[in-house]
Design a protein around this motif. Structure first.
Motif, PDB file in Angstrom:
ATOM      1  N   GLU A 197       0.656  -1.371   0.144  1.00 50.41           N
ATOM      2  CA  GLU A 197       0.145   0.067  -0.018  1.00 50.41           C
ATOM      3  C   GLU A 197       0.863   1.160  -0.158  1.00 50.41           C
ATOM      4  OE1 GLU A 197      -3.628   2.069   2.549  1.00 50.41           O
ATOM      5  OE2 GLU A 197      -3.005  -0.038   3.224  1.00 50.41           O
ATOM      6  N   THR A 198       1.947   1.284   0.834  1.00 54.08           N
ATOM      7  CA  THR A 198       2.612   2.448   0.933  1.00 54.08           C
ATOM      8  C   THR A 198       3.325   2.783  -0.422  1.00 54.08           C
ATOM      9  OG1 THR A 198       2.805   2.092   3.328  1.00 54.08           O
ATOM     10  CG2 THR A 198       4.554   3.749   2.464  1.00 54.08           C
ATOM     11  N   ILE A 219       7.589  13.845   0.035  1.00 57.31           N
ATOM     12  CA  ILE A 219       6.865  12.535   0.041  1.00 57.31           C
ATOM     13  C   ILE A 219       6.403  12.356   1.480  1.00 57.31           C
ATOM     14  CG2 ILE A 219       6.794  10.183  -0.705  1.00 57.31           C
ATOM     15  CD1 ILE A 219       9.023  10.992  -2.848  1.00 57.31           C
ATOM     16  N   ALA A 220       7.137  12.406   2.216  1.00 50.87           N
ATOM     17  CA  ALA A 220       7.055  11.830   3.752  1.00 50.87           C
ATOM     18  C   ALA A 220       6.057  12.787   4.258  1.00 50.87           C
ATOM     19  CB  ALA A 220       8.418  12.087   4.636  1.00 50.87           C
ATOM     20  N   LEU A 221       6.036  14.027   4.097  1.00 53.70           N
ATOM     21  CA  LEU A 221       4.984  14.906   4.526  1.00 53.70           C
ATOM     22  C   LEU A 221       3.774  14.611   3.787  1.00 53.70           C
ATOM     23  CD1 LEU A 221       6.870  18.371   4.573  1.00 53.70           C
ATOM     24  CD2 LEU A 221       5.918  17.018   6.849  1.00 53.70           C
ATOM     25  N   SER A 273       2.560  11.191   4.974  1.00 52.85           N
ATOM     26  CA  SER A 273       2.269  10.953   6.232  1.00 52.85           C
ATOM     27  C   SER A 273       3.283   9.630   6.704  1.00 52.85           C
ATOM     28  CB  SER A 273       1.101  11.046   6.898  1.00 52.85           C
ATOM     29  OG  SER A 273       0.539  12.159   6.915  1.00 52.85           O
ATOM     30  N   VAL A 274       4.435   9.584   6.068  1.00 53.31           N
ATOM     31  CA  VAL A 274       5.265   8.553   6.244  1.00 53.31           C
ATOM     32  C   VAL A 274       6.680   8.698   7.104  1.00 53.31           C
ATOM     33  CG1 VAL A 274       6.340   6.663   5.174  1.00 53.31           C
ATOM     34  CG2 VAL A 274       4.145   7.357   4.337  1.00 53.31           C
ATOM     35  N   PRO A 275       6.674   8.261   8.157  1.00 50.48           N
ATOM     36  CA  PRO A 275       8.018   8.461   8.846  1.00 50.48           C
ATOM     37  C   PRO A 275       9.138   8.399   7.754  1.00 50.48           C
ATOM     38  CG  PRO A 275       6.669   7.026   9.996  1.00 50.48           C
ATOM     39  CD  PRO A 275       6.030   6.886   8.919  1.00 50.48           C
ATOM     40  N   PRO A 276      10.250   9.251   8.085  1.00 45.63           N
ATOM     41  CA  PRO A 276      11.229   9.323   7.110  1.00 45.63           C
ATOM     42  C   PRO A 276      11.959   7.950   6.980  1.00 45.63           C
ATOM     43  CG  PRO A 276      11.346  11.191   8.466  1.00 45.63           C
ATOM     44  CD  PRO A 276      10.208  10.413   8.931  1.00 45.63           C
ATOM     45  N   PHE A 300      13.056   2.937   3.328  1.00 42.57           N
ATOM     46  CA  PHE A 300      12.992   1.730   3.087  1.00 42.57           C
ATOM     47  C   PHE A 300      12.023   1.415   1.693  1.00 42.57           C
ATOM     48  CE2 PHE A 300      10.226  -1.956   3.332  1.00 42.57           C
ATOM     49  CZ  PHE A 300      11.329  -3.136   3.489  1.00 42.57           C
ATOM     50  N   HIS A 301      10.830   2.180   1.652  1.00 40.79           N
ATOM     51  CA  HIS A 301      10.157   1.704   0.410  1.00 40.79           C
ATOM     52  C   HIS A 301      10.396   2.422  -0.635  1.00 40.79           C
ATOM     53  CE1 HIS A 301       6.805   0.090   2.892  1.00 40.79           C
ATOM     54  NE2 HIS A 301       6.737   1.165   3.843  1.00 40.79           N
ATOM     55  N   LEU A 302      11.214   3.626  -0.708  1.00 36.29           N
ATOM     56  CA  LEU A 302      11.969   4.279  -1.756  1.00 36.29           C
ATOM     57  C   LEU A 302      12.965   3.183  -2.191  1.00 36.29           C
ATOM     58  CD1 LEU A 302      12.032   7.943  -0.938  1.00 36.29           C
ATOM     59  CD2 LEU A 302      10.726   6.902  -2.821  1.00 36.29           C
TER      60      LEU A 302
END
Length: 118
Positions: A16-17, A43-45, A48-51, A56-58
């Motif tokens: 999903e993320t 992207i994080a903002l 709403s994904v912690p850095p 990790f996802h990137l």
């Protein structure tokens, strides 16, 4: 595209993320090479994904060949690799016509351009 390339790309997008990140990068895409994309902090903002989680996802999307990155000052800017996505889409649709040109239209009437089939 070969199956060995398609599987990691599909696996990367099957989360999903990562799918949300890729879609955000597609929206930020500019056709000129080296332009467009989003800084990791943006992207994080936005999502709403912690850095650390975003990193990790990137990394997974980059490993799958779906995103590229470049440094701009102190930021790393990520961009969707649309050629890779088109290759993946082509791989998925490769056998849709079963060798018969022009038969994709009934399967996907909203498709304006069909270069995969013929």
């Amino acid at each position: 595209m070969e199956i060995e390339t398609a599987i990691p790309a599909l696996a990367a997008l099957a989360q999903e993320t990562r799918l949300a990140i890729f879609r955000a990068l597609v929206r930020a895409h500019m056709p000129v090479e080296g332009e467009g994309g989003l800084a990791a902090g943006d992207i994080a903002l936005t999502l709403s994904v912690p850095p650390a989680t975003l990193s990790f996802h990137l990394k997974e999307l980059a490993r799958a060949g779906l995103v590229t990155s470049r440094r701009e000052g102190r930021s790393i800017v990520y961009k969707a690799d649309l050629d890779a996505m088109l290759g993946l889409t082509g791989f998925l649709l490769d056998d849709c016509c079963q060798g018969a040109c022009g038969t994709l239209a009934p399967c996907a009437p909203e498709t304006k351009s069909v270069s995969v089939c013929c």
